[in-house]
Write an enzyme that holds these catalytic residues in place. Structure first.
Site, PDB file in Angstrom:
ATOM      1  N   CYS A 313       0.816  -1.222   0.000  1.00 16.31           N
ATOM      2  CA  CYS A 313       0.000   0.000   0.000  1.00 16.31           C
ATOM      3  C   CYS A 313       0.840   1.259   0.000  1.00 16.31           C
ATOM      4  O   CYS A 313       1.839   1.338   0.720  1.00 16.31           O
ATOM      5  CB  CYS A 313      -0.863   0.084   1.256  1.00 16.31           C
ATOM      6  N   ARG A 409     -12.269   0.306  -6.479  1.00 13.73           N
ATOM      7  CA  ARG A 409     -11.988   0.199  -5.040  1.00 13.73           C
ATOM      8  C   ARG A 409     -11.503   1.535  -4.481  1.00 13.73           C
ATOM      9  O   ARG A 409     -11.680   1.847  -3.321  1.00 13.73           O
ATOM     10  CB  ARG A 409     -10.924  -0.889  -4.841  1.00 13.73           C
TER      11      ARG A 409
HETATM   12  P1  XMP Z   1      -0.823  -7.270   3.337  1.00 12.24           P
HETATM   13  O1  XMP Z   1       0.000  -6.478   4.282  1.00 12.24           O
HETATM   14  O2  XMP Z   1      -1.432  -8.484   3.948  1.00 12.24           O
HETATM   15  O3  XMP Z   1      -2.041  -6.298   2.945  1.00 12.24           O
HETATM   16  O4  XMP Z   1      -0.084  -7.578   2.080  1.00 12.24           O
HETATM   17  C1  XMP Z   1      -3.137  -6.715   2.186  1.00 12.24           C
HETATM   18  C2  XMP Z   1      -4.227  -5.666   2.223  1.00 12.24           C
HETATM   19  O5  XMP Z   1      -3.774  -4.437   1.630  1.00 12.24           O
HETATM   20  C3  XMP Z   1      -4.889  -3.747   1.063  1.00 12.24           C
HETATM   21  N1  XMP Z   1      -4.534  -3.412  -0.317  1.00 12.24           N
HETATM   22  C4  XMP Z   1      -4.112  -2.203  -0.704  1.00 12.24           C
HETATM   23  N2  XMP Z   1      -4.006  -1.038  -0.021  1.00 12.24           N
HETATM   24  N3  XMP Z   1      -3.144  -0.008  -1.971  1.00 12.24           N
HETATM   25  C5  XMP Z   1      -3.544   0.072  -0.682  1.00 12.24           C
HETATM   26  O6  XMP Z   1      -3.442   1.152  -0.079  1.00 12.24           O
HETATM   27  C6  XMP Z   1      -3.230  -1.132  -2.717  1.00 12.24           C
HETATM   28  O7  XMP Z   1      -2.861  -1.176  -3.878  1.00 12.24           O
HETATM   29  C7  XMP Z   1      -3.744  -2.280  -2.048  1.00 12.24           C
HETATM   30  N4  XMP Z   1      -4.001  -3.552  -2.469  1.00 12.24           N
HETATM   31  C8  XMP Z   1      -4.468  -4.210  -1.368  1.00 12.24           C
HETATM   32  C9  XMP Z   1      -6.082  -4.668   1.137  1.00 12.24           C
HETATM   33  O8  XMP Z   1      -6.875  -4.225   2.211  1.00 12.24           O
HETATM   34  C10 XMP Z   1      -5.443  -6.018   1.404  1.00 12.24           C
HETATM   35  O9  XMP Z   1      -6.305  -6.921   2.060  1.00 12.24           O
END
Ligand code: XMP
Length: 494
Positions: A313, A409
């Protein structure tokens, strides 16, 4: 000694999991008596508190099957057409519980190079048509394929002809006895009438299934099939998508948004509750008590917590909005608990200690992306980078993912300029989630034991009543808490 959570989290700081540490409490029970059974949402129970994230490099059919088999759940992503998403749900639901292997078919005339992904399967099955709908002719095992250099040769040259198979009406004990008697690593179960393969069962799977009573029973929906969740957005078209998904058997829907406190989501929650009263709806993402309050008022059955804490993120950097995940989980849970709404701590999990922290701070489950990416069950083929076996893992807000549709999203699908809120990366090969998730759960149980909490409910009570104490870790304390001062070490933990 230490601080109660109510004091620690009310000082104006945004704490991440690594910023805080629990002080040990009192142990009067063995590790194995810790119960991790929990609720995903108001009406859905899980044996383990683990949820696979709706991301296109994490959750499709194999992950959905594996997570349900472990007693958790996976949420199928919506970065595809409604019919593709529904067919992923159908494929996961077509598995005969408790068997999980993917069935991958090739025809004898296909080249070896056309095999790029074994998923969770120990072998590629060869049939005349290259589909499930014809007789089994042979098989190529994963271990044989890995050492084949001659990738342009036809599959027929290398396949083991007429592999040993067992009848599809064998029950679990009969299959287990058959594998043991013949000393096989796996056996295809074949329908005796038409010769079609119905399942492939491995010796490792037999061992895993025998552990069910200890590790947790699979997640099974009222339809008697593996429980599967789906993600959708909050647009008009998502209502049509949901109709397809409900027909395919989806057991729970997650409204996938990075900032869930919006008029769009509130209207969608009301629509889903009115149209499908039997279907639990999970709202989010939220990180504040105000956001949580609004979605609870709208009628959510679960809340997904986290903004910018995920490993891929960049939301906090790009938009200056978000919250440290430990604070977010604690704050939202304190509101959600009063209304009986379970919380999913989403993102920022990179070790079992983070899972303990998310759960003890008030969450009922943790949602994971990077922790599960790079596994056999994650979509995509393995590649090599600098001698390391890796799989792609990307943010749903990365430009690459958004060009496939996930910009909704981030409410950016109507904007001319696309602003990335995530990155494209890769993670190392982790093997099967069926192997490493149970280890992580055992580690979580040990953490709970150290805290004197024999269940999630007990942990939540100990935290709210101020019996459990925490402290903030200084930078030096964080260094001290990790491996330090060694020239080298082996990073294996199981
Ligand atoms: P982890 O730390 O488990 O996080 O890899 C997964 C969660 O991150 C969110 N997610 C995003 N948040 N930009 C964001 O700000 C993105 O591109 C993105 N893609 C996923 C999502 O909540 C996921 O479950």
């Amino acid at each position: 000694d230490g601080f109660p959570a109510s004091r620690l989290f009310n000082q104006g700081y945004s704490y991440t999991y690594d910023d805080v540490i629990f002080l040990p409490h009192y142990i009067d029970f063995p590790t194995d008596s810790v119960q991790l059974s929990t609720k995903l949402s108001r009406n859905l129970n899980l044996s383990i508190p683990c949820v696979a994230s709706p991301m296109d490099t994490v959750t499709e059919s194999s992950m959905a099957v594996a997570m349900a088999a472990l007693g958790g759940i996976a949420i199928v992503h919506s970065n595809n057409s409604a019919s593709d998403q529904a067919s992923i749900v159908r494929s996961a639901k077509s598995h005969r519980i408790p068997f999980v292997s993917d069935l991958i078919f090739k025809s004898p005339s296909d080249s070896i190079s056309s095999i790029d992904d074994f998923g969770s399967s120990p072998c590629i099955l060869i049939t005349e048509s290259g589909t499930r709908k014809s007789k089994l002719l042979g098989a190529i095992t994963k271990s044989d394929w890995q050492v084949l250099n001659d990738k342009e040769t036809r599959v027929s040259v290398y396949m083991a002809k007429s592999p040993v198979s067992a009848p599809s009406d064998y029950d679990f004990e009969q299959v287990a006895a058959y594998l043991a008697a013949k000393n096989l690593e796996f056996v295809p179960l074949v329908n005796e009438e038409d010769g079609e393969v119905v399942d492939v069962v491995t010796a490792a799977e037999v061992e895993r299934i025998r552990e069910f009573p200890k590790m947790g029973m699979p997640s099974v929906g009222p339809d008697g099939k593996f429980m599967v969740g789906v993600a959708i957005g909050t647009r008009e078209l998502d209502k049509e998508r949901l109709e397809h998904l409900v027909k395919a058997g989806a057991n729970v829907v997650v409204l996938d948004s990075s900032q869930g406190n919006s008029i769009y989501q509130i209207e969608m929650i009301k629509y889903v509750k009115k149209t499908y009263p039997e279907l639990d709806v999970i709202g989010g993402n939220v990180v504040t008590m105000y956001q949580a309050h609004n979605l609870i008022q709208a009628g959510v059955d679960g809340l997904r917590v986290g903004m910018g804490s995920g490993s891929i993120c960049t939301t906090q950097e790009v938009c200056a909005v978000g919250r440290g995940q430990a604070t977010a989980v604690y704050k939202v849970s304190s509101v959600a608990e009063r209304s009986g709404v379970p919380v999913i701590a989403d993102g920022g999990i990179s070790n079992s200690g983070h899972i303990v922290k998310g759960l003890v701070l008030g969450a009922s489950t943790v949602m994971m992306g990077s922790f599960l990416a790079g596994s056999n069950e994650a979509p995509g083929a393995y590649e090599y980078q600098g001698g390391c076996r890796i799989k792609k893992y990307r943010g749903m807000g990365s430009l690459e993912a958004m060009t496939k549709g996930s910009d909704a999203r981030y409410l950016g699908d109507t904007a001319k300029l696309k602003i990335a809120q995530g990155v494209v990366g890769a993670v190392a090969d982790k093997g099967s989630v069926l192997k490493f998730v149970p280890y992580a759960m055992q580690a979580v149980k040990q953490g709970f034991q150290d805290l004197g909490a024999s269940s999630l409910q007990s942990a939540h009570e100990l935290l709210r009543s101020g019996v459990l104490r925490l402290e903030v870790r200084t930078g030096a304390a964080q260094v001290e808490g990790g491996v330090h001062g060694l020239v080298s070490y082996e990073k294996k933990s199981f």
